[in-house]
Design a protein around this motif. Structure first.
Motif, PDB file in Angstrom:
ATOM      1  N   ASP A   5       0.827  -1.201   0.000  1.00  0.00           N
ATOM      2  CA  ASP A   5       0.000   0.000   0.000  1.00  0.00           C
ATOM      3  C   ASP A   5       0.867   1.259   0.000  1.00  0.00           C
ATOM      4  O   ASP A   5       0.607   2.199  -0.746  1.00  0.00           O
ATOM      5  N   SER A  50       1.742   6.546  -6.940  1.00  0.00           N
ATOM      6  CA  SER A  50       0.614   7.399  -7.309  1.00  0.00           C
ATOM      7  C   SER A  50       0.964   8.868  -7.129  1.00  0.00           C
ATOM      8  O   SER A  50       0.627   9.704  -7.959  1.00  0.00           O
ATOM      9  N   THR A  53       2.380   1.663  -3.460  1.00  0.00           N
ATOM     10  CA  THR A  53       1.380   2.131  -4.413  1.00  0.00           C
ATOM     11  C   THR A  53       1.097   3.616  -4.222  1.00  0.00           C
ATOM     12  O   THR A  53       0.987   4.361  -5.197  1.00  0.00           O
ATOM     13  N   LYS A  54       0.988   4.069  -2.989  1.00  0.00           N
ATOM     14  CA  LYS A  54       0.738   5.487  -2.739  1.00  0.00           C
ATOM     15  C   LYS A  54       1.902   6.346  -3.193  1.00  0.00           C
ATOM     16  O   LYS A  54       1.698   7.438  -3.726  1.00  0.00           O
ATOM     17  N   ASP A  67      -6.517   4.116  -7.521  1.00  0.00           N
ATOM     18  CA  ASP A  67      -5.325   4.335  -6.710  1.00  0.00           C
ATOM     19  C   ASP A  67      -4.995   3.187  -5.760  1.00  0.00           C
ATOM     20  O   ASP A  67      -3.883   3.111  -5.263  1.00  0.00           O
ATOM     21  N   THR A  68      -5.933   2.297  -5.499  1.00  0.00           N
ATOM     22  CA  THR A  68      -5.707   1.273  -4.476  1.00  0.00           C
ATOM     23  C   THR A  68      -5.324  -0.089  -5.039  1.00  0.00           C
ATOM     24  O   THR A  68      -5.197  -1.032  -4.273  1.00  0.00           O
TER      25      THR A  68
END
Length: 175
Positions: free
Chosen positions: A44, A51, A47-48, A87-88
């Motif tokens: 997570d 992003s 990924t953030k 986004d997730t």
């Protein structure tokens, strides 16, 4: 998490109190347990970060999902393109889940990218207008695309993948 802590504590107690138990094996087991425990959080976070790097600071929610005709596809093949910002998505299973949701609907093609965090969906508007005969207006096709896009978006969100925004031909779609 607490079960992992209890199990590892018991393992270390045995490793340190009994001379025949291999401490290295217990250390490797502990390291592996820690990695597996925190892997979802690490994915997570990764990924953030990706992003945040890909999305400019001035980007707003309305530009994160762009649905409209693309010149190369719309003129030659009568298709419309939906671009969903997800986004997730953090793993191949997420891509598979989103792809399976999109495949349930009448789309010409799709491309779900884990690296970019997007799902592109192409609708065949020529087939939509042929379905009810040649008198079907562009307005009705747009209404069908809007409804279909909302339905896909709702199902993707119900599966746990929030969609950042929704526009159709540059116009926000209120859901």
């Amino acid at each position: 998490m607490s079960a992992m802590i209890i199990a590892q504590s018991a393992s270390w107690f045995v490793a340190l109190t009994q001379p025949l138990v291999n401490v290295r094996t217990t250390a490797v087991s502990t390291a592996l347990s820690l990695v597996m425990t925190f892997l979802p959080e690490l994915l997570d976070l990764h990924t953030k970060r990706l992003s945040a790097v890909r999305r400019p600071a001035s980007s707003n929610a309305a530009s994160n999902l762009d649905i409209g005709r693309t010149s190369s596809h719309a003129n030659e093949h009568n298709t419309s393109k939906a671009h969903f910002r997800l986004d997730t998505m953090g793993c191949a299973s997420c891509v598979s889940t989103v792809s399976a949701i999109i495949r349930k609907y009448p789309v010409a093609s799709q491309n779900v990218s884990l690296e970019d965090g997007v799902a592109e969906v192409f609708f065949n508007t020529g087939r939509m207008s042929d379905g009810d005969g040649p008198d079907k207006s562009l307005s009705n096709v747009c209404k069908e695309l809007r409804s279909l896009s909302k339905t896909i978006c709702d199902e993707i969100e119900a599966a746990g993948f929030p969609v950042s925004g929704l526009t159709l031909d540059g116009t926000d779609i209120m859901r």
